[in-house]
Design an enzyme around this catalytic site. Structure first.
Site, PDB file in Angstrom:
ATOM      1  N   CYS A  17       0.850  -1.195   0.000  1.00  0.00           N
ATOM      2  CA  CYS A  17       0.000   0.000   0.000  1.00  0.00           C
ATOM      3  C   CYS A  17       0.882   1.240   0.000  1.00  0.00           C
ATOM      4  O   CYS A  17       1.992   1.226   0.540  1.00  0.00           O
ATOM      5  CB  CYS A  17      -0.918   0.006   1.227  1.00  0.00           C
ATOM      6  SG  CYS A  17      -2.163   1.325   1.205  1.00  0.00           S
ATOM      7  N   CYS A  24      -4.737  -0.233  10.052  1.00  0.00           N
ATOM      8  CA  CYS A  24      -4.844  -1.247   9.000  1.00  0.00           C
ATOM      9  C   CYS A  24      -4.422  -2.624   9.514  1.00  0.00           C
ATOM     10  O   CYS A  24      -3.309  -2.799  10.007  1.00  0.00           O
ATOM     11  CB  CYS A  24      -3.991  -0.861   7.793  1.00  0.00           C
ATOM     12  SG  CYS A  24      -4.123  -2.064   6.434  1.00  0.00           S
ATOM     13  N   GLY A  68      -4.417  -4.301   1.074  1.00  0.00           N
ATOM     14  CA  GLY A  68      -3.509  -3.408   0.394  1.00  0.00           C
ATOM     15  C   GLY A  68      -4.195  -2.325  -0.420  1.00  0.00           C
ATOM     16  O   GLY A  68      -5.294  -1.916  -0.157  1.00  0.00           O
ATOM     17  N   SER A 123     -12.434   4.794   0.624  1.00  0.00           N
ATOM     18  CA  SER A 123     -12.329   4.855   2.089  1.00  0.00           C
ATOM     19  C   SER A 123     -12.224   6.313   2.531  1.00  0.00           C
ATOM     20  O   SER A 123     -11.287   7.011   2.150  1.00  0.00           O
ATOM     21  CB  SER A 123     -11.110   4.066   2.565  1.00  0.00           C
ATOM     22  OG  SER A 123     -11.236   2.694   2.240  1.00  0.00           O
ATOM     23  N   CYS A 259     -20.048 -19.051   7.124  1.00  0.00           N
ATOM     24  CA  CYS A 259     -19.025 -18.188   6.522  1.00  0.00           C
ATOM     25  C   CYS A 259     -18.469 -18.720   5.207  1.00  0.00           C
ATOM     26  O   CYS A 259     -17.442 -18.238   4.736  1.00  0.00           O
ATOM     27  CB  CYS A 259     -17.871 -17.970   7.511  1.00  0.00           C
ATOM     28  SG  CYS A 259     -18.282 -16.808   8.828  1.00  0.00           S
ATOM     29  N   ASP A 275     -11.282 -12.539   4.468  1.00  0.00           N
ATOM     30  CA  ASP A 275     -10.367 -11.405   4.482  1.00  0.00           C
ATOM     31  C   ASP A 275      -9.704 -11.226   5.850  1.00  0.00           C
ATOM     32  O   ASP A 275      -8.540 -10.840   5.942  1.00  0.00           O
ATOM     33  CB  ASP A 275     -11.157 -10.152   4.109  1.00  0.00           C
ATOM     34  CG  ASP A 275     -10.282  -8.940   3.863  1.00  0.00           C
ATOM     35  OD1 ASP A 275      -9.140  -9.118   3.413  1.00  0.00           O
ATOM     36  OD2 ASP A 275     -10.740  -7.820   4.117  1.00  0.00           O
ATOM     37  N   CYS A 315     -26.549 -16.224  22.767  1.00  0.00           N
ATOM     38  CA  CYS A 315     -27.030 -15.828  21.439  1.00  0.00           C
ATOM     39  C   CYS A 315     -28.276 -16.612  21.038  1.00  0.00           C
ATOM     40  O   CYS A 315     -29.194 -16.067  20.412  1.00  0.00           O
ATOM     41  CB  CYS A 315     -25.942 -16.028  20.396  1.00  0.00           C
ATOM     42  SG  CYS A 315     -24.466 -15.007  20.641  1.00  0.00           S
ATOM     43  N   CYS A 324     -28.027 -10.751  13.433  1.00  0.00           N
ATOM     44  CA  CYS A 324     -26.568 -10.689  13.561  1.00  0.00           C
ATOM     45  C   CYS A 324     -25.888 -12.048  13.527  1.00  0.00           C
ATOM     46  O   CYS A 324     -24.687 -12.121  13.274  1.00  0.00           O
ATOM     47  CB  CYS A 324     -26.155  -9.945  14.830  1.00  0.00           C
ATOM     48  SG  CYS A 324     -26.185 -10.937  16.332  1.00  0.00           S
ATOM     49  N   CYS A 328     -19.649 -11.106  13.297  1.00  0.00           N
ATOM     50  CA  CYS A 328     -18.482 -11.574  12.556  1.00  0.00           C
ATOM     51  C   CYS A 328     -17.548 -12.387  13.459  1.00  0.00           C
ATOM     52  O   CYS A 328     -17.318 -12.034  14.617  1.00  0.00           O
ATOM     53  CB  CYS A 328     -17.740 -10.376  11.975  1.00  0.00           C
ATOM     54  SG  CYS A 328     -16.220 -10.781  11.092  1.00  0.00           S
TER      55      CYS A 328
END
Length: 406
Positions: A17, A24, A68, A123, A259, A275, A315, A324, A328
């Site tokens: 980058c 990051c 990146g 961004s 996922c 990711d 949950c 939800c 994640c």
């Protein structure tokens, strides 16, 4: 497990980058490939990537170019991308997205993005004083002005774009201000992502936000949005909630119960499941050696996908689980700090859903009544609790349990 539709998130320049943003999480991924000083996707890998993916059976072939900073590849690379998609696409529906910091865009690049219908994500964390807190050059100088020049370039060349805002300690207390700032700039497509990063001991990094802060931030932008902008401004999370209420599907990955939705492809063809989990132990294979069918059917990929539904016992009893799905995985894996598999943002999601769901229901009912007058109106999914007999997020029409063989 049946073959499901999947998309690609591609890192053509890996973690390289031109910026050094403080928060990051991907910069350090360059440590995975110390043998190369510069990480650039070779032509042979690019052609295998595109030809192989377009040989699979997908309703839409979705290529997400990310980093990146993918713009480091230059315009010539993305010209090759289009030529190869045309060569192997044979009239198929192809979608391209480019996520960039915007500082390397020029008119030629923007014209290419516009001509071939790339959707560009820029961004931008808000006004200069908050954006420049963490989004910086290597010399610590701010990038706000350069990003605005990139946005002007896209506008001048009529290239479609949206804005991704990372919610961090610099802007989390300014939800209304950030939202109005973007709207005043004429940015009608917005996405907000929480900054949740941990140190090696499982503690939140100084720039990361707490669950309560996330909840309050969402409430503040929701109040501004719902007051007068609900029919003119698109906020990805809000769209996803309404989509679930009306159609029963999931359009953002953290809301789904599995996922196994996309693959990350690194510059050299290495494949990972997510990711946020590009890690040596998570590597699934390489596109130069492995077929997409084998990658999708791999035990490692299926086991990773199932982890999403291994949420905390609280949950399963939560009235908001359908919105939800435990959040994640990245927000749940923090090394022994707090209850196992409970999202660090859990309290924030509850604050937001408690506050916003009644108004979301009103909006969904209004949309349905306008689109399906009279007895033709479908029943809203608003009271459906998440369980494995729900329709699968993948759009296959099958039940979740049947679709995933669980």
């Amino acid at each position: 497990m049946a073959n499901l539709p999947f998309s690609l998130l591609i890192k053509p320049s890996s973690a390289d980058c031109n910026l050094r943003c403080t928060y990051c999480f991907y910069l350090k991924k360059s440590e995975l490939y110390p043998e190369d000083k510069w990480h650039r996707m070779p032509d042979r890998v690019l052609e295998r990537l595109i030809s192989g993916y377009l040989a699979t059976d997908q309703p839409v072939y979705t290529f997400g170019w990310q980093g990146g900073e993918p713009a480091l590849m230059g315009l010539e690379f993305f010209e090759k991308v289009v030529k190869l998609q045309q060569k192997y696409g044979m009239g198929k529906a192809i979608s391209n997205g480019l996520q960039t910091n915007g500082t390397l865009l020029n008119d030629d690049f923007a014209r290419h993005l516009a001509k071939y219908n790339f959707l560009t994500g820029i961004s931008l964390d808000g006004p200069a004083e908050v954006h420049n807190e963490y989004r910086i050059h290597a010399d610590k100088s701010g990038t706000h002005d350069a990003v605005l020049r990139g946005i002007d370039c896209l506008r001048r060349n009529k290239a479609d774009f949206n804005v991704l805002t990372l919610v961090n300690q610099a802007n989390v207390g300014m939800g209304r201000e950030v939202y109005r700032y973007l709207c005043d700039m004429g940015i009608m497509y917005q996405q907000y992502i929480p900054c949740v990063e941990f140190d090696d001991e499982g503690n939140l990094q100084p720039f990361a936000i707490t669950g309560e802060q996330w909840g309050q931030f969402l409430c503040h932008i929701f109040d501004e949005w719902s007051r007068k902008d609900a029919y003119r401004v698109s906020i990805r999370l809000f769209d996803a909630i309404l989509n679930h209420m009306i159609h029963g599907g999931y359009s953002v990955c953290h809301m789904a119960g599995n996922c196994c939705q996309y693959f990350v492809v690194e510059y050299n063809g290495d494949v990972y499941p997510c990711d946020f989990h590009v890690e040596k132990e998570r590597k699934l294979g390489n596109i130069m050696e492995d077929s997409w069918a084998d990658l999708q059917a791999s035990v490692s990929y299926r086991e990773f996908g199932r982890k999403k539904a291994e949420w905390h016992t609280d949950c399963q009893r939560c009235e908001y689980l359908t919105f939800c799905a435990g959040d994640c995985l990245k927000h749940r894996m923090y090394g022994g700090k707090g209850p196992e598999n409970l999202s660090r943002l859990c309290e924030g999601w509850k604050i937001f859903f408690r506050h916003a769901l009644p108004r979301f229901r009103e909006l969904a009912e209004h949309y349905v009544s306008r689109s399906f007058p009279g007895s033709a109106a479908p029943k809203l999914f608003v009271d459906t609790k998440f369980n494995r007999n729900e329709p699968c997020y993948c759009g296959s029409g099958r039940k979740y349990k049947k679709c995933h063989g669980m």
